[in-house]
Design a protein around this motif. Structure first.
Motif, PDB file in Angstrom:
ATOM      1  N   SER A  59       0.937  -1.244   0.016  1.00 11.90           N
ATOM      2  CA  SER A  59       0.173   0.161   0.346  1.00 11.90           C
ATOM      3  C   SER A  59       0.901   1.299   0.003  1.00 11.90           C
ATOM      4  O   SER A  59       0.590   2.406  -0.915  1.00 11.90           O
ATOM      5  CB  SER A  59      -1.273  -0.178   0.896  1.00 11.90           C
ATOM      6  OG  SER A  59      -1.470  -1.138   1.275  1.00 11.90           O
ATOM      7  N   VAL A  72      -7.028   4.637   4.892  1.00 14.75           N
ATOM      8  CA  VAL A  72      -8.534   3.874   4.014  1.00 14.75           C
ATOM      9  C   VAL A  72      -8.758   3.040   3.761  1.00 14.75           C
ATOM     10  O   VAL A  72      -8.859   2.502   3.326  1.00 14.75           O
ATOM     11  CB  VAL A  72     -10.166   4.695   3.288  1.00 14.75           C
ATOM     12  CG1 VAL A  72     -10.920   3.835   3.120  1.00 14.75           C
ATOM     13  CG2 VAL A  72     -10.512   5.361   4.810  1.00 14.75           C
ATOM     14  N   LEU A  73      -7.366   3.472   2.220  1.00 11.26           N
ATOM     15  CA  LEU A  73      -6.804   2.206   1.445  1.00 11.26           C
ATOM     16  C   LEU A  73      -5.261   1.209   1.982  1.00 11.26           C
ATOM     17  O   LEU A  73      -6.232  -0.006   1.935  1.00 11.26           O
ATOM     18  CB  LEU A  73      -6.309   3.022  -0.314  1.00 11.26           C
ATOM     19  CG  LEU A  73      -7.190   3.432  -0.826  1.00 11.26           C
ATOM     20  CD1 LEU A  73      -6.950   3.882  -2.280  1.00 11.26           C
ATOM     21  CD2 LEU A  73      -7.850   2.310  -1.197  1.00 11.26           C
ATOM     22  N   ILE A  76      -8.019  -0.998   3.948  1.00 12.20           N
ATOM     23  CA  ILE A  76      -8.488  -1.707   3.429  1.00 12.20           C
ATOM     24  C   ILE A  76      -7.868  -3.543   2.543  1.00 12.20           C
ATOM     25  O   ILE A  76      -8.376  -4.379   2.690  1.00 12.20           O
ATOM     26  CB  ILE A  76      -9.530  -1.059   1.683  1.00 12.20           C
ATOM     27  CG1 ILE A  76     -10.803  -0.358   2.395  1.00 12.20           C
ATOM     28  CG2 ILE A  76      -9.607  -2.080   0.668  1.00 12.20           C
ATOM     29  CD1 ILE A  76     -11.363   0.351   0.980  1.00 12.20           C
ATOM     30  N   ASN A  77      -6.632  -2.614   2.266  1.00 14.33           N
ATOM     31  CA  ASN A  77      -5.905  -3.439   1.773  1.00 14.33           C
ATOM     32  C   ASN A  77      -5.741  -5.092   3.156  1.00 14.33           C
ATOM     33  O   ASN A  77      -4.828  -5.557   2.551  1.00 14.33           O
ATOM     34  CB  ASN A  77      -4.748  -3.225   1.309  1.00 14.33           C
ATOM     35  CG  ASN A  77      -4.685  -2.394   0.190  1.00 14.33           C
ATOM     36  OD1 ASN A  77      -5.517  -2.665  -0.916  1.00 14.33           O
ATOM     37  ND2 ASN A  77      -4.003  -1.470  -0.225  1.00 14.33           N
ATOM     38  N   VAL A  79      -7.398  -5.332   4.873  1.00 11.43           N
ATOM     39  CA  VAL A  79      -8.224  -6.227   5.540  1.00 11.43           C
ATOM     40  C   VAL A  79      -8.655  -7.833   4.159  1.00 11.43           C
ATOM     41  O   VAL A  79      -8.351  -8.563   4.957  1.00 11.43           O
ATOM     42  CB  VAL A  79      -9.503  -6.036   5.731  1.00 11.43           C
ATOM     43  CG1 VAL A  79     -10.702  -6.927   5.181  1.00 11.43           C
ATOM     44  CG2 VAL A  79      -9.721  -5.021   7.078  1.00 11.43           C
ATOM     45  N   TRP A  80      -8.167  -7.113   3.452  1.00  8.57           N
ATOM     46  CA  TRP A  80      -8.729  -8.352   2.118  1.00  8.57           C
ATOM     47  C   TRP A  80      -6.963  -9.027   2.684  1.00  8.57           C
ATOM     48  O   TRP A  80      -7.142  -9.741   2.335  1.00  8.57           O
ATOM     49  CB  TRP A  80      -7.792  -7.427   0.810  1.00  8.57           C
ATOM     50  CG  TRP A  80      -9.258  -7.019   0.230  1.00  8.57           C
ATOM     51  CD1 TRP A  80     -10.732  -6.675   0.749  1.00  8.57           C
ATOM     52  CD2 TRP A  80      -9.682  -6.445  -1.241  1.00  8.57           C
ATOM     53  NE1 TRP A  80     -11.480  -6.015   0.302  1.00  8.57           N
ATOM     54  CE2 TRP A  80     -11.040  -5.591  -0.747  1.00  8.57           C
ATOM     55  CE3 TRP A  80      -8.857  -5.615  -1.528  1.00  8.57           C
ATOM     56  CZ2 TRP A  80     -11.250  -4.845  -2.215  1.00  8.57           C
ATOM     57  CZ3 TRP A  80      -9.313  -4.870  -3.273  1.00  8.57           C
ATOM     58  CH2 TRP A  80     -10.103  -4.244  -3.135  1.00  8.57           C
ATOM     59  N   VAL A 115      -3.975  -1.691  -5.747  1.00 11.83           N
ATOM     60  CA  VAL A 115      -5.145  -1.081  -5.966  1.00 11.83           C
ATOM     61  C   VAL A 115      -4.828   0.427  -5.261  1.00 11.83           C
ATOM     62  O   VAL A 115      -5.955   1.431  -5.634  1.00 11.83           O
ATOM     63  CB  VAL A 115      -6.274  -2.123  -3.609  1.00 11.83           C
ATOM     64  CG1 VAL A 115      -6.714  -1.037  -3.369  1.00 11.83           C
ATOM     65  CG2 VAL A 115      -6.133  -3.329  -4.608  1.00 11.83           C
TER      66      VAL A 115
END
Length: 120
Positions: A59, A72-73, A76-77, A79-80, A115
């Protein structure tokens, strides 16, 4: 780059979770003895740390390369990446070994990088 590429890792993780669920349900219907069930998945601290670190590295590098670093990204990364770890752990029914975790870290890092590049 096609915009669907960054979601391949979570999609693959969802498929692995579905396969593990179907396998477990089929085993229950047949009356096959299930392996020892625990309340929590045997993730292991090292596996979690390596996976989250790989997601964060991908990220940050992707955010710096695309000038797009958003918290936020990053979340998200991470969590993925954890979804992929949980899916593999559930599918294999055991704690992942070091080599397996390091092998998982590569697609998690690449996915996080992609992402950050796609989400502008």
């Amino acid at each position: 780059m096609p915009t669907f590429v960054p979601v391949l890792l979570p999609a693959l993780s969802a498929v692995l979770m579905a396969v593990a669920g179907i396998r477990d349900q089929t085993a229950r219907k047949r009356g096959t003895p299930m392996p020892e069930q625990r309340g929590l998945l045997p993730l292991g601290w090292v596996a979690v740390g390596v996976t989250v670190l790989a997601a964060l590295v991908g990220s940050v590098v992707g955010g710096l390369a695309e000038d797009n670093l958003r918290p936020v990204l990053l979340l998200i990364n991470a969590v993925w990446g954890m979804l992929a770890l949980v899916a593999l752990t559930r599918l294999l029914r055991r704690t992942l070994r070091t080599a397996e975790v390091l092998a998982l870290a590569v697609p998690v890092t690449v996915s996080a990088f992609l992402v950050m590049g796609v989400a502008r």
